[in-house]
Design a protein around this motif. Sequence first.
Motif, PDB file in Angstrom:
ATOM      1  N   SER A  35       0.836  -1.201   0.000  1.00  0.00           N
ATOM      2  CA  SER A  35       0.000   0.000   0.000  1.00  0.00           C
ATOM      3  C   SER A  35       0.870   1.251   0.000  1.00  0.00           C
ATOM      4  CB  SER A  35      -0.903   0.026   1.236  1.00  0.00           C
ATOM      5  OG  SER A  35      -1.834  -1.028   1.208  1.00  0.00           O
ATOM      6  N   ASN A  60      -6.700  -5.257  -0.338  1.00  0.00           N
ATOM      7  CA  ASN A  60      -7.622  -4.230  -0.828  1.00  0.00           C
ATOM      8  C   ASN A  60      -7.208  -3.838  -2.242  1.00  0.00           C
ATOM      9  OD1 ASN A  60      -8.689  -1.555  -1.421  1.00  0.00           O
ATOM     10  ND2 ASN A  60      -9.304  -1.436   0.722  1.00  0.00           N
ATOM     11  N   ASP A  61      -7.987  -4.279  -3.227  1.00  0.00           N
ATOM     12  CA  ASP A  61      -7.588  -4.053  -4.615  1.00  0.00           C
ATOM     13  C   ASP A  61      -7.599  -2.572  -4.981  1.00  0.00           C
ATOM     14  OD1 ASP A  61      -6.810  -5.284  -7.185  1.00  0.00           O
ATOM     15  OD2 ASP A  61      -8.657  -4.361  -7.910  1.00  0.00           O
ATOM     16  N   GLN A  62      -8.468  -1.784  -4.353  1.00  0.00           N
ATOM     17  CA  GLN A  62      -8.507  -0.359  -4.657  1.00  0.00           C
ATOM     18  C   GLN A  62      -7.199   0.307  -4.253  1.00  0.00           C
ATOM     19  OE1 GLN A  62     -11.131   0.635  -6.422  1.00  0.00           O
ATOM     20  NE2 GLN A  62     -10.020   2.540  -6.758  1.00  0.00           N
ATOM     21  N   ARG A  63      -6.680  -0.068  -3.089  1.00  0.00           N
ATOM     22  CA  ARG A  63      -5.399   0.484  -2.655  1.00  0.00           C
ATOM     23  C   ARG A  63      -4.264  -0.023  -3.537  1.00  0.00           C
ATOM     24  NH1 ARG A  63      -6.514   0.013   3.490  1.00  0.00           N
ATOM     25  NH2 ARG A  63      -4.981  -1.646   3.495  1.00  0.00           N
ATOM     26  N   LYS A  65      -4.486  -0.660  -6.675  1.00  0.00           N
ATOM     27  CA  LYS A  65      -4.548   0.111  -7.912  1.00  0.00           C
ATOM     28  C   LYS A  65      -3.841   1.453  -7.755  1.00  0.00           C
ATOM     29  CE  LYS A  65      -8.836  -1.838  -9.810  1.00  0.00           C
ATOM     30  NZ  LYS A  65     -10.262  -1.569 -10.139  1.00  0.00           N
ATOM     31  N   LEU A  66      -4.016   2.080  -6.587  1.00  0.00           N
ATOM     32  CA  LEU A  66      -3.342   3.352  -6.331  1.00  0.00           C
ATOM     33  C   LEU A  66      -1.824   3.179  -6.351  1.00  0.00           C
ATOM     34  CD1 LEU A  66      -5.577   4.792  -3.455  1.00  0.00           C
ATOM     35  CD2 LEU A  66      -5.532   5.508  -5.863  1.00  0.00           C
ATOM     36  N   GLU A  69      -0.746   2.636  -9.999  1.00  0.00           N
ATOM     37  CA  GLU A  69      -0.772   3.892 -10.751  1.00  0.00           C
ATOM     38  C   GLU A  69       0.400   4.790 -10.394  1.00  0.00           C
ATOM     39  OE1 GLU A  69      -4.596   5.410  -9.760  1.00  0.00           O
ATOM     40  OE2 GLU A  69      -5.684   3.963 -11.015  1.00  0.00           O
ATOM     41  N   ARG A  82      -0.898  -6.812 -10.270  1.00  0.00           N
ATOM     42  CA  ARG A  82      -1.552  -6.800  -8.961  1.00  0.00           C
ATOM     43  C   ARG A  82      -2.004  -8.206  -8.581  1.00  0.00           C
ATOM     44  NH1 ARG A  82      -4.801  -3.144 -11.440  1.00  0.00           N
ATOM     45  NH2 ARG A  82      -6.666  -4.317 -10.858  1.00  0.00           N
ATOM     46  N   ASN A  84      -4.347  -9.971  -5.442  1.00  0.00           N
ATOM     47  CA  ASN A  84      -5.112  -9.876  -4.204  1.00  0.00           C
ATOM     48  C   ASN A  84      -4.693 -11.001  -3.267  1.00  0.00           C
ATOM     49  OD1 ASN A  84      -7.286  -8.630  -6.362  1.00  0.00           O
ATOM     50  ND2 ASN A  84      -7.367  -7.676  -4.346  1.00  0.00           N
TER      51      ASN A  84
END
Length: 341
Positions: A35, A60-63, A65-66, A69, A82, A84
Amino acid sequence: MSPIPTFTFATTAEEVATALSAEIRGKNVLITGTSLNGIGFETARVIAKHANLVIITGYNDQRLKLSEEAIKKEVPTVNIRRLNLDLGSLAGVRKAAAEVNTYSESIHVLIHNAAAAIGSFKLTVDGLESQMATDHVGPFLLTKLLTPKLLASADASYTPRVVFVSSGAHAFGAGVDFNVIEKPDPKTYNASVGYFQAKSANILTAIELSKRFKGAINAYSLHPGVIFTNINQKEESIPEMQALGILGPDGLPNKEKFDWKTIPQGAATYILIVNRSVFVLMLFDSTVAAAFDPRISDKSGAYLDNSNVANESVAPHSSDPANAERLWTVTENIIGEKFEF
């Protein structure tokens, strides 16, 4: 080729990665716990500039992705993937490992960086204490399941590596309490002691893995330094950090008690906004050195501090071969399968 420089407290991860770029080039690396604003992310960021493939993981896939990026923005040509991974669930670890085992690439380096929050007593879905589960049992199982991928990267001139991010704080405790690993007791639980035990387990696992694999895989543990990362900022962790004196009453790093990384010692600085205060996250270098420094290739099982072998810094309870062997056996019993190859 220029000789590799001597690494010190002031050396940054960026400098280590640059110095070891030839060793990193062409390698496929899997890093747990990546993260933003954490050690794993910084490790991934500097390695991404040279590696063939960097696999970043988190629950947490959303984190994730951040993080992906942010790394792609700095290194547009990076080959990043990525994954999980919930280290607090044996089923989650098996699911993630099954996915990795479908990849066409082998794994040269597996870096166990993820850690649970240092907080109140929590049981995982498997009935394990969360810190020991996330910091030790999950990584143990993941290593076991990815061993074929690691061994596939070996050749006449290269030995795959497994790296455990431990902590010098392991010495504050009395070592692993074998009486509560399989049956944790909330009545005797102490968050800080749980952390000390989990970090002791990391060191013992590296020692035993090295012994059992007899040169087929090299394993290392390390102290990354006193760094203000996201694990120190979690609301449930702050009281424990203050009790240890790592953070002061104001929640800021205690610079009188510990030598924190300073701005000149970081190749890059990330500003964090936490509780309306501004903190500085510094870089570290031991993780990158443990993963790639060729000068420690004949020192499997070693513990690193400031990127150098520091076995003398390991507490007796965390360097005892009998404890290492016992922990291995107990953990095999927890996961329900033998770790052999």
